[in-house]
Scaffold this active site. Structure first.
Site, mmCIF file in Angstrom:
data_model
loop_
_atom_site.group_PDB
_atom_site.id
_atom_site.type_symbol
_atom_site.label_atom_id
_atom_site.label_comp_id
_atom_site.label_asym_id
_atom_site.label_seq_id
_atom_site.Cartn_x
_atom_site.Cartn_y
_atom_site.Cartn_z
ATOM 1 N N GLU A 177 0.821 -1.222 0.000
ATOM 2 C CA GLU A 177 0.000 0.000 0.000
ATOM 3 C C GLU A 177 0.848 1.262 0.000
ATOM 4 O O GLU A 177 1.275 1.730 1.064
ATOM 5 C CB GLU A 177 -0.945 0.005 1.215
ATOM 6 N N LYS A 219 -2.438 -2.007 -3.179
ATOM 7 C CA LYS A 219 -3.499 -1.147 -2.618
ATOM 8 C C LYS A 219 -3.094 0.303 -2.827
ATOM 9 O O LYS A 219 -2.425 0.903 -1.975
ATOM 10 C CB LYS A 219 -3.703 -1.461 -1.137
HETATM 11 P P1 13P Z 1 -9.340 4.291 3.973
HETATM 12 O O1 13P Z 1 -10.184 3.549 2.944
HETATM 13 O O2 13P Z 1 -10.157 4.914 5.053
HETATM 14 O O3 13P Z 1 -8.364 5.205 3.316
HETATM 15 O O4 13P Z 1 -8.512 3.189 4.742
HETATM 16 C C1 13P Z 1 -7.936 2.157 4.046
HETATM 17 C C2 13P Z 1 -6.706 1.731 4.709
HETATM 18 O O5 13P Z 1 -6.531 0.575 5.018
HETATM 19 C C3 13P Z 1 -5.670 2.752 4.967
HETATM 20 O O6 13P Z 1 -4.482 2.130 5.278
#
Ligand code: 13P
Length: 339
Positions: A177, A219
């Site tokens: 991510e 992500k």
């Molecule tokens: P949000 O969808 O609220 O951005 O959170 C996703 C997430 O896992 C952030 O690390």
């Protein structure tokens, strides 16, 4: 590393018409969410709230996996079943947030480096035994005057690759991510430029670290204008710029991409995902791994009151269902009012 197991888990996470619930807020982030509904952020209240989401009957039709926090993976449902066991019984993969947060990057004011590599090998072994089949590590890139620096991008990409390698060694699918934040007044073009650079560096490091790309899930942020930008981008522009950027950097070997919501409203996040899938075909599955956009309506409906449980669960179910439809390009805005 068991490549077959990694691929099986990654494909199960990316199964058509489903996505991932991010319920891995750290206790301090959870406090912010609970403050907004004036609920005290105790361990038991966090358990009650996670129980509400995780045991919402029927959510497994739209949710392939749930990201848990270290505290949550050790907690139990109201009837005493460990959360990961409950999820597995319902065909939902348990996941775990393993980074320990974004900390100030020394020498680079306004930028952060995500920590959590020390001892990660041992923690992953324990999490696997507890049932976790995927993990999450969030790197944060902020856009502002003179930032991001090349060094911050490089340091975060290198940490993501080391995390991913440790996960795969433990037969746990890494959710990679890299989040380019939507705070600030930057244009959508600037977000696209930065997201291009970040994804380029992330995939270069993943390749160098010998990551099995068939066993990861990306992500990313969507390519959007900053929240304070005067020029708003249309939903069609967001969908187009996001797919264009991802196609340039994400190899077709990667089974799937699950977006974060990042501060978009629940309906925006669903609409954007739907447009991208409706415009297909795409080389990878494209779905959601939302935190706020899946939880906002449920959190407000709950407001910490036991009597609101059913309406909060139905708000959550409605949101996951609409996003499940968006993951196959079959959502329409008219479904919002019908709900
Ligand atoms: P949000 O969808 O609220 O951005 O959170 C996703 C997430 O896992 C952030 O690390």
């Amino acid at each position: 590393m068991n490549r077959k197991e990694l691929e099986t888990s990654a494909n199960a996470m990316m199964v058509k018409g489903k996505g991932i619930l991010a319920a891995d807020e750290s206790s301090s982030t959870c406090k912010k969410r609970f403050d907004s509904i004036k609920v005290e952020c105790t361990e038991e209240n966090r358990r009650v709230y996670r129980n509400l989401l995780l045991t919402a009957a029927g959510s497994e039709a739209y949710v392939s996996g749930v990201i848990l926090y270290d505290e949550t993976i050790r907690q139990k449902t109201n009837d005493g079943t460990a959360f990961p066991a409950y999820l597995a019984q319902h065909g939902v993969l348990p996941g775990i947030k393993v980074d320990t947060g974004a900390k100030p990057l020394p020498g680079f004011p306004g930028e952060t480096i995500t920590e959590g590599l020390d001892g990660l090998r041992e923690r992953l072994t324990e999490y696997y035994k507890m049932g976790a089949r995927f993990a999450k590590w969030r790197a944060v890139i902020d856009i502002g005057a003179g930032i991001p620096s090349g060094y911050a991008i490089e340091a975060n990409a290198a940490a993501l690759a080391r995390y991913a390698a440790l996960c795969q060694e433990a037969s746990i699918v890494p959710i990679v991510e890299p989040e380019v934040l939507m705070d600030g007044d930057h244009t959508i073009e600037r977000c696209e430029e930065v997201t291009n650079t970040v994804l380029d560096r992330v995939f270069t490091h993943l390749y160098a670290a010998r990551i099995h790309l068939e066993g990861i899930v990306l992500k990313p942020n969507m390519v959007v204008a900053g929240k304070k930008c005067a020029q708003k981008a249309s939903a069609a522009q967001v969908a187009e710029a996001t797919v264009r950027t991802l196609k340039r950097h994400v190899p077709a070997a990667v089974p799937g991409i699950a977006f974060l919501s990042g501060g978009q409203s629940p309906t925006q996040a669903t609409e954007h995902l739907n447009l991208m899938n409706a415009a297909g075909p795409l080389p990878w599955a494209l779905t959601f791994s939302y935190g706020r956009a899946l939880q906002e309506n449920a959190l407000n409906a709950w407001a910490g009151k036991p009597g609101n449980l059913a309406s909060a669960q139905s708000a959550y179910l409605n949101r996951v269902k609409l996003n499940g439809l968006a993951a196959v390009g079959k959502y329409s805005a008219s479904m919002e009012s019908a709900a």
